[in-house]
Write a protein that holds these residues in place. Structure first.
Motif, short mmCIF file in Angstrom:
data_model
loop_
_atom_site.label_atom_id
_atom_site.label_comp_id
_atom_site.label_asym_id
_atom_site.label_seq_id
_atom_site.Cartn_x
_atom_site.Cartn_y
_atom_site.Cartn_z
N LEU A 20 -43.45 20.05 -10.10
CA LEU A 20 -42.00 20.17 -10.00
C LEU A 20 -41.53 19.93 -8.57
CD1 LEU A 20 -39.40 21.00 -11.60
CD2 LEU A 20 -39.75 23.30 -10.67
N SER A 21 -42.28 20.44 -7.60
CA SER A 21 -41.93 20.27 -6.19
C SER A 21 -42.01 18.79 -5.79
CB SER A 21 -42.86 21.11 -5.31
OG SER A 21 -42.76 22.47 -5.63
N LEU A 30 -36.93 24.96 -3.20
CA LEU A 30 -36.91 25.40 -4.59
C LEU A 30 -37.24 26.89 -4.64
CD1 LEU A 30 -38.81 22.56 -6.53
CD2 LEU A 30 -36.35 22.83 -6.18
N TYR A 61 -38.93 16.93 -7.18
CA TYR A 61 -37.69 17.16 -6.45
C TYR A 61 -37.76 16.61 -5.03
CZ TYR A 61 -35.11 19.77 -9.94
OH TYR A 61 -34.39 20.12 -11.06
N HIS A 71 -28.51 18.26 -3.40
CA HIS A 71 -29.95 18.12 -3.58
C HIS A 71 -30.66 19.30 -2.95
CE1 HIS A 71 -30.08 14.01 -5.22
NE2 HIS A 71 -28.99 13.83 -4.49
N PRO A 72 -31.58 19.94 -3.69
CA PRO A 72 -32.31 21.08 -3.12
C PRO A 72 -33.16 20.66 -1.93
CG PRO A 72 -32.52 21.02 -5.52
CD PRO A 72 -31.91 19.71 -5.11
N VAL A 79 -26.88 24.17 -9.08
CA VAL A 79 -26.86 22.87 -8.40
C VAL A 79 -26.11 21.85 -9.25
CG1 VAL A 79 -28.27 20.96 -7.55
CG2 VAL A 79 -28.97 23.31 -7.09
N GLU A 80 -26.39 21.85 -10.54
CA GLU A 80 -25.71 20.91 -11.44
C GLU A 80 -24.21 21.22 -11.51
OE1 GLU A 80 -25.04 17.70 -13.45
OE2 GLU A 80 -27.03 18.21 -12.65
N ASP A 105 -29.76 31.19 -12.26
CA ASP A 105 -30.32 29.87 -12.61
C ASP A 105 -29.97 28.91 -11.48
OD1 ASP A 105 -30.95 27.35 -13.63
OD2 ASP A 105 -30.47 27.94 -15.69
N PHE A 106 -30.92 28.68 -10.60
CA PHE A 106 -30.71 27.83 -9.42
C PHE A 106 -30.34 26.41 -9.82
CE2 PHE A 106 -32.63 24.78 -6.39
CZ PHE A 106 -31.86 25.06 -5.27
N PHE A 107 -31.06 25.84 -10.76
CA PHE A 107 -30.85 24.44 -11.12
C PHE A 107 -29.51 24.25 -11.83
CE2 PHE A 107 -35.43 25.22 -10.93
CZ PHE A 107 -35.77 24.31 -9.94
N ALA A 108 -29.08 25.23 -12.62
CA ALA A 108 -27.76 25.15 -13.25
C ALA A 108 -26.66 25.22 -12.21
CB ALA A 108 -27.60 26.28 -14.27
#
Length: 742
Positions: free
Chosen positions: A252-253, A207, A256, A203-204, A191-192, A186-189
């Motif tokens: 989404l892109s 993506l 971000y 910050h990505p 990062v968080e 989970d990439f976004f998890a």
């Protein structure tokens, strides 16, 4: 634009970077001050690969070497043939033990440095906490780092440790979220996780397209393009297709990308103005802002990928070139002159007097003692003679080499900014400065943690006695966290290190490299002693035996400090009751007294001493007398200051399937552990606890048994705590019979 021809030495630069300096100078490029240097430092990137154990550092490094043409067949950690894992122990165990340096070249196809060949010098560092000294000294001489994180586990305990080390040396960094192909990625998890646990302004920059077995490529948020890999056609991931962003990911892109530009606006006024006006922002402007923000130390660009499946590493290489600092971006190093107060600037200037730092020692079976040396200023030539301000002796440099993992290449000269291996130096330890005699400057050395575990070691036969002594001496020279000493009461040789694995590896090296058979005793804990209230102490050393005698008299106040505050000494003498020349010997005596506390003979930590009164004799007083008086005063004060023994507490994180969670937690509690928290990630539960080191011996076997082999754990030193009263009595009794102390 054609790059200049370069010379071969690896270039690594210091990292004492101030935020204000970087914000004002991040984009300044100027040529190195040398008429015959071949390397343009502005096209050099010197980075470390750092992370928690098993996050994929070595695999990522191996792919970087493959894509840049250094190797033509990818080595694998699990196959035992990774280029930077060259030690036998590393290849057998599948872990990195010693940091390895290697150079490669990379040319971006787009971006601000498109078409310019860059030299990237990489140091692959260990992830296991037992070998943290390798990370520490590598970061001391690097100018940037890539933090590798697991897309499933996110921020892990050693991730936090290396993050603190990077903060300590002000190292700009970017993040690579690895293992995007793994179940539960989970990439976004992740990062968080970086934001919440490390406080990173993450910050990505890219993506991911898909995840787990559907991870197919990346989206570049700056160019707003997609990169798709074709697994069937190109199993090595060397070629990828640049396409438009898939329609289902376009919104989404955009979201971000806008968040990225908004974050960058804090670092670039012109970009902020355009963003507020809603004007179009060019790619070059965003790239420049990302670089400036990265060098400010307050921004972390993040790239997803899977090194094992050969995806995303090329984009990581582009980001290293585009956003990592070159050596000329860094402020001058501060050097301290011999008087201990004056400072001078040391900067990359080949025509200036030479100054550099010995940051690592190694034993080579073919050439003997290697000293890894970072040249901060001037030129170092083979056959030259340098001065060591610590020993006040000269050192002749008989040979110069550059190292590529375990390979060696002779060179004639190393320039400012280079790192090389010196052969021929005799009396050098890690952290020594070498310079020209007229400069006589000292550079700040790296610092290392104290050992937490010790054991006795004896040669198996009398024939091994001399070989063991020599081998231990060489290993201690190489590794600042490995300590060897002799117990005066028992005559035993005591070795101390950062953990069971650390000492196990060193024992293995004794056998393999030095052909020494040795028997080790049961591991012992490196306890400490401290005080819990203030007390006064008087020390008198009076000897009269005809002729000149000895007279020293001091009075001190001993006070406790907070944990990890160390040692403080205050001279409160007024009116010359103790002459100035006897103050330093008195402090030396106090320090010597603190090496062996009064409870069980362990080192004393976290205390302040105020020297308040004393007296002297004009004839009989001497430095020795006041040193002894300092020892006596410290011992007397400590007896009245409520002394106690402290034990090392470890931060333990266990990753276990849910069905074993209860058994694992119960076992940790039985080990006097304090559960700090639990976190569920996928089908695994991460349990964090503080546990006394004394109860953790053999835990690897126990945790496998409790979880049927499915759980894993990590452990690192956290802090010291007072031992329970019943344990303290047991420790005192045990060590009164067997005084083998760390």
């Amino acid at each position: 634009m054609t790059p200049t021809a370069w010379h071969s030495p690896t270039v690594l630069l210091p990292t004492y970077v101030g935020k204000d300096f970087l914000m004002n100078n991040a984009l300044t490029i100027s040529p190195a001050n040398s008429k015959d240097r071949g390397t343009p430092l502005e096209y050099t990137r010197n980075i470390g690969i750092v992370a928690h154990i098993d996050a994929g550092k070595t695999t990522t490094t191996e792919r970087m070497l493959y894509y840049t043409g250094v190797v033509h067949k990818i080595g694998e950690v699990h196959d035992g043939n990774a280029t930077t894992d060259w030690m036998e122990q590393e290849r057998e165990r599948g872990i990195t033990i010693t940091s390895a340096a290697i150079s490669c070249e990379w040319t971006n196809e787009h971006g601000p440095f498109a078409g310019i060949r860059h030299k990237i010098n990489i140091i692959d560092t260990p992830g296991h906490v037992d070998f943290t000294a390798e990370v520490e000294r590598s970061l001391r001489v690097l100018d940037g780092a890539v933090g590798v994180f697991c897309a499933v586990a996110g921020v892990q305990p050693q991730s936090e440790t290396v993050w603190r080390q990077m903060d300590k040396y002000n190292v700009p960094r970017i993040a690579f979220i690895n293992k995007m192909d793994r179940t539960g990625a989970d990439f976004f998890a992740a990062v968080e996780d970086i934001r919440s646990k490390l406080g990173g302004n993450a910050h990505p920059l890219f993506l991911p397209i898909g995840a787990e077995d559907r991870f197919a490529g990346l989206i570049d948020l700056i160019r707003m393009k997609a990169f798709l890999y074709h697994k069937e056609d190109d199993p090595m991931g060397k070629d990828y297709e640049t396409t438009e962003i898939p329609s289902d990911l376009l919104e989404l892109s955009k979201k971000y990308r806008e968040a990225l530009i908004e974050a960058l606006a804090d670092f670039d006024d012109s970009l902020a103005e355009k963003f507020l006006e809603g004007a179009e922002i060019e790619e070059d402007e965003i790239n420049a802002a990302v670089r400036k923000a990265t060098l400010s130390l307050d921004f972390l660009g993040v790239i997803p990928g899977t090194a094992f499946k050969n995806k995303g590493v090329q984009m990581l290489m582009d980001c290293i070139v585009d956003y990592m600092p070159n050596p000329l971006d860094l402020p001058p190093m501060v050097g301290h002159l011999d008087d201990g107060e004056s400072q001078i600037e040391i900067k990359p200037d080949d025509s200036a007097d030479l100054a550099g730092l010995a940051f690592k020692l190694a034993t080579d079976p073919y050439v003997g003692k290697l000293v890894f040396f970072r040249v901060y200023q001037g030129e170092l030539k083979k056959g030259s003679t340098l001065y060591n301000p610590r020993t006040r002796r000269k050192e002749r440099i008989s040979r110069l080499m550059v190292m590529k993992a375990d390979a060696r290449k002779d060179i004639e000269v190393a320039y400012s900014g280079d790192i090389c291996a010196i052969i021929g130096a005799k009396d050098i330890v890690t952290g020594d400065t070498l310079c020209t005699r007229n400069l006589n400057v000292r550079l700040e050395p790296p610092t290392f943690p104290d050992p937490v575990i010790s054991m006795s070691i004896e040669p198996a036969t009398k024939a091994d006695q001399e070989k063991l002594s020599l081998a231990l001496q060489r290993l201690a020279e190489e590794d600042p966290t490995f300590v060897v000493k002799s117990d005066e009461e028992t005559g035993q040789t005591i070795i101390a290190g950062m953990g069971e694995l650390h000492l196990e590896i060193l024992r293995d090296r004794l056998f393999r490299e030095f052909k020494v058979q040795a028997d080790a005793g049961k591991p012992q804990i490196a306890y400490r002693e401290t005080i819990f209230r203030s007390a006064k102490g008087t020390g008198k050393f009076i000897r009269q035996s005809g002729g000149r005698g000895q007279y020293g008299h001091v009075e001190i106040v001993l006070e406790p400090l907070q944990r990890n505050e160390g040692y403080e000494f205050e001279n409160k003498i007024v009116g010359g009751v103790i002459p100035r020349e006897y103050i330093k010997p008195t402090e030396m005596g106090i320090k010597e007294g603190a090496l062996n506390g009064i409870v069980a003979g362990y080192p004393v930590i976290d205390f302040r001493v105020r020297l308040v009164f004393g007296s002297f004799h004009e004839v009989d007083s001497s430095e020795l007398a006041f040193k002894m008086a300092g020892i006596f005063a410290f011992k007397e004060a400590m007896k009245k200051a409520n002394p106690a023994i402290l034990e090392p507490i470890m931060k333990v994180e266990v990753s276990t399937p849910e069905e074993s969670q209860g058994d694992i937690m119960g076992d940790l509690t039985r080990r006097r552990g304090q559960i700090q928290g639990m976190e569920t990630k996928g089908n695994l539960t991460n349990i964090t606890a503080f546990v006394p080191l004394e109860t953790m011996f053999g835990y690897a076997t126990d945790v496998r048994s409790l979880s049927k082999g499915r759980a894993s754990y990590t452990m690192e030193p956290a802090h010291f705590e007072k031992v329970p009263a019943r344990m303290e009595q047991k420790i005192v009794e045990t060590f009164s019979r067997e005084p083998a102390r760390a």
